[in-house]
Design a protein around this motif. Sequence first.
Motif, PDB file in Angstrom:
ATOM      1  N   VAL A   1      -2.839   1.134  -3.363  1.00 57.54           N
ATOM      2  CA  VAL A   1      -2.696   2.467  -3.941  1.00 57.54           C
ATOM      3  C   VAL A   1      -2.838   2.308  -5.451  1.00 57.54           C
ATOM      4  O   VAL A   1      -2.038   1.631  -6.097  1.00 57.54           O
TER       5      VAL A   1
ATOM      6  N   CYS B   1       0.814  -1.234   0.000  1.00 58.60           N
ATOM      7  CA  CYS B   1       0.000   0.000   0.000  1.00 58.60           C
ATOM      8  C   CYS B   1       0.844   1.278   0.000  1.00 58.60           C
ATOM      9  O   CYS B   1       0.424   2.292   0.543  1.00 58.60           O
TER      10      CYS B   1
ATOM     11  N   SER C   1      -6.227   5.792  -3.238  1.00 55.75           N
ATOM     12  CA  SER C   1      -6.182   4.402  -2.791  1.00 55.75           C
ATOM     13  C   SER C   1      -7.569   3.783  -2.718  1.00 55.75           C
ATOM     14  O   SER C   1      -8.589   4.475  -2.690  1.00 55.75           O
TER      15      SER C   1
END
Length: 367
Positions: free
Chosen positions: A281, A257, A301
């Motif tokens: 993301v 992420c 995200s």
Amino acid sequence: MLPLGCQLKQAPLQKISCRLCARMGKLQSKLKHSTYKYSRPDGIIEEKIQTKAFQEYSPAHLDTVSAVAALNSDLCISGGKDKTVVAYDWKTGNVVKRFKGHENEITKIACIPKSSQFFSASRDRMVMMWDLHGSSQPRQQLSGHTMVVTGLAVGPDLSQLCTGSRDNTLLLWDLGTGQCVERASVSRNVVTHLCWVPREPYVLQTSEDKTIRLWDSRGLRVAHMFPAKQHIQTYCEVSVDGHKCISCSNGFGGEGCEATLWDLRQTRNKICEYKGHFQTVASCVFLPRALALMPVIATSSHDCKVKIWNQDTGACLSTLCLDGAGPLTSLAVGDTTSLLCASFNKGIHLLRVDHSRGLELQEVAAF
């Protein structure tokens, strides 16, 4: 000015007026409460609740918006699950033109700089070229991939287009003839995104095999591979000067992420990482230097958040949560103070960056 009924507080009249406004092509302005976080210079994170005017326009799409890109400082081009490509004036809230031709969901949009032309890629394995000032039919249809097309990159001299797919291949097209002139395939190289390095013959590519490749378009061969990451690389973008690039990773629960800044010049090593999202993301962009005294980037995200980061230190400068929007699918720079963010549930969001208030992010409209 709003119809009188939209300004009344009685519930029955308000419902009637909202339907009236919708028939007029725009929904009413309203006050919207949002929560944003601001990282102070001393490291303390403040959470603030803000009430602001919010404009809700007629939706650009009837379903999930997969991709959005700025055509110029007034117009954006978007594509979605409804199989349509839409040119939208995000400053007035008006659909300029709809383009139909794909048989399945739009996956990517790429605009030709300083032009009225743009490309769309789709799950139907096709790439189409459109002209805002032309007919609603595609100017070109490029067919060569055997699976969904997941990458589009226009060459600096506007004569070439590079496309990538889940079929592990990259194709290089001559836009003058519409013919494929180069083909390259790498095992397990499931392409997730492509972008062309400004003023260079190189194309940057992210992949589900967790790598980032730099391709030389002269012969379409791999010129460099960055050190492999721990997670699938979902997106990439190159800075305007061509010196740096950013990529972003999938993940869950804060594992992965992140976005990563890389050097494209000599060392091509990792410069900085940006960690703070809790789900994949999906998009990352360099923000205009006119926006702040420091270089900054923005990420969006699946955790419904858009974040602005100090490019050099990795510090998160502001966070905006788009409640109810679902996974955020695409992010684009509209102008020097505006971002366009596509979402799974609620269309496209117009965000304003207030540099006088610590680069505070505000949602000012949706369509």
